[in-house]
Each structure stands twice: as structure tokens, then as C-alpha cells.
Write an enzyme that holds these catalytic residues in place. Structure first.
Site, short mmCIF file in Angstrom:
data_model
loop_
_atom_site.label_atom_id
_atom_site.label_comp_id
_atom_site.label_asym_id
_atom_site.label_seq_id
_atom_site.Cartn_x
_atom_site.Cartn_y
_atom_site.Cartn_z
N ARG A 33 0.73 -1.19 0.07
CA ARG A 33 0.02 0.13 0.00
C ARG A 33 0.78 1.26 -0.12
O ARG A 33 0.44 2.31 -0.54
CB ARG A 33 -0.96 -0.04 1.29
CG ARG A 33 -1.79 0.96 1.14
CD ARG A 33 -3.30 0.83 2.22
NE ARG A 33 -4.29 1.60 2.18
CZ ARG A 33 -4.78 2.66 2.85
NH1 ARG A 33 -3.97 2.96 4.13
NH2 ARG A 33 -5.53 3.61 2.60
N ILE A 59 -7.56 7.51 -0.95
CA ILE A 59 -7.40 5.94 -1.10
C ILE A 59 -8.26 5.47 0.10
O ILE A 59 -8.12 6.05 1.15
CB ILE A 59 -5.71 5.74 -1.13
CG1 ILE A 59 -5.83 4.13 -1.04
CG2 ILE A 59 -5.07 6.38 0.02
CD1 ILE A 59 -4.30 3.85 -1.08
N SER A 60 -9.10 4.61 -0.15
CA SER A 60 -10.08 3.82 0.78
C SER A 60 -9.09 3.39 1.96
O SER A 60 -8.16 2.87 1.71
CB SER A 60 -10.94 3.13 0.08
OG SER A 60 -11.79 3.62 -0.60
N GLN A 61 -9.74 3.39 3.29
CA GLN A 61 -8.93 2.66 4.33
C GLN A 61 -9.09 1.24 3.95
O GLN A 61 -9.84 0.47 3.30
CB GLN A 61 -9.98 2.75 5.52
CG GLN A 61 -11.17 2.08 5.66
CD GLN A 61 -11.71 2.40 7.00
OE1 GLN A 61 -12.77 3.27 7.16
NE2 GLN A 61 -11.41 1.82 8.01
#
Length: 211
Positions: A33, A59-61
Site C-alpha cells: 500500500r 485512497i480508501s481505508q
């Protein structure tokens, strides 16, 4: 804490939060990530929170990426459409599990950066497309699964049409950003579907359709 340790801790958090699919957990572990976040947020790459990108995107969790991936019920032979590439992180995770991923982004700078990151990681089954995601990508359809990484008040007709019979579409739905629910729609006929609700989420809104 070293990034490897942070990655392991992220996986523990995902397990505690209800992610049980071993293949999904392995994919989340294997995709770095830190390569998809802005350099200034590299040390926070494995925190269980959304992080900012350029152009007011995020950016999504990790939990949301893992949950969306888990409820898509992907098989190794599946072809997947993702709407809203953003950083490219979720597309890379999907690429660990599916045969092929078509990911569509309408913001040019994000599309270029995501494509370069995906290329550097050698994800040859993840294909970047630049365009209006509300229209899907019919040239490569139909799809066994579709993931929409932005919220709206309804499912775009084009996406439902491009979903194969038996396919799963995962999308945040709600009239406002603060009242979205993560919904899975399983297509069981040309005009028939079943719907499951996986609880409250908060996504950036789908942008209006272009001409």
C-alpha cells in the site's frame, strides 16, 4: 515501526474487524500500500484510515478495500470492472484474486500515476482505462464482478447492463455522503437482482456523467 510490521498489524486488524476470506487477507498483505499513497503519507500507509490523494480524492481505508473485495466473492476465472481507480491500490488487490481487472478513471493525472504504479509492480492482468466510469467499459464486458469506488444515489444503468448473470456489483449508495450504505447487487436475470446491505460507509461522490 517498520512497514513490514505495520502490514502484519493491518492484517490482524482486518481479521478482528470481520475479514475472514484467507485469499483476500493474503492479497491485502501482498500488495504494498505504501507504493500507492502520496510520499508524505508513506509512514501512515497501513493505518486503518482513508488517506488523501490529489484532486480531492482519497485512497480508501484498508478495511473498506478488504470488505468490498470479500463480498465480491471473486473466483480466479473472474473478469472484474472497477469504477474509480484513484491510486490504483484496490485494482491491484483485485488483480491478486481475479483473472483480469479493467479499471476506469476519469481524472487524467490519477490515471497516469496509477497506471505507472501498477506497471512497476508487474500487475499485467490489471488494465487501466481513461474515461467516464458511469458509462462502464462495455468493450470488455460483460463482467463477473463490478466494484464502484464512489458513492451515488442509484446504480448507473450502464453498469448493471454490463454485469453478467450471476455477477456481483458492489457500490456505496445513499442520497448524501453521510448516509451511504455499502450495497451488493447480485444479478439473477436480465432485469432481476437481489440486494444485500453491508452497513454504513463514506465515499467521495460519483462525478456527473460526461457527454
Amino acid at each position: 515501526m517498520a512497514l513490514d510490521q505495520q502490514r502484519d498489524e493491518m492484517i490482524s486488524v482486518l481479521k478482528d474487524r470481520g475479514i475472514t476470506d484467507h485469499a483476500v487477507l493474503q492479497a491485502m498483505h501482498d500488495v504494498p500500500r505504501e507504493d500507492f499513497v502520496l510520499p508524505s503519507f508513506r509512514d501512515d500507509a497501513y493505518a486503518d484510515s482513508a488517506l488523501p490523494l490529489t484532486h480531492k480524492q482519497t485512497i480508501s481505508q484498508p478495511l473498506i478495500v478488504a470488505l468490498m473485495t470479500q463480498i465480491m466473492e471473486l473466483q480466479p476465472s473472474d473478469r472484474v470492472l472497477e469504477i474509480g481507480t484513484g491510486s490504483g491500490y484496490a485494482a491491484a488487490v483485485l488483480g491478486q484474486l481475479a483473472k483480469e481487472v479493467i479499471t476506469v478513471e476519469r481524472i487524467g493525472d490519477l490515471a497516469i500515476t496509477a497506471a505507472e504504479t501498477i506497471r512497476k509492480l508487474g500487475k499485467r492482468n490489471v488494465h487501466m482505462r481513461f474515461g467516464d466510469g458511469l458509462k462502464g467499459w462495455p468493450d470488455d464486458g460483460p463482467y463477473d464482478a463490478i466494484a464502484v469506488a464512489a458513492g451515488g444515489d442509484r446504480v448507473p444503468n450502464a453498469l448493471f447492463d454490463q454485469l453478467a448473470i450471476g455477477g456481483r456489483l458492489v457500490i456505496p449508495l445513499g442520497p448524501r455522503q453521510d448516509s451511504q450504505k455499502l450495497i451488493r447487487i447480485r444479478k439473477i436475470g436480465e432485469d432481476r437482482y437481489v440486494e444485500d446491505d453491508f452497513g454504513g460507509v463514506r465515499f467521495v461522490p460519483l462525478l456527473p456523467e460526461t457527454d
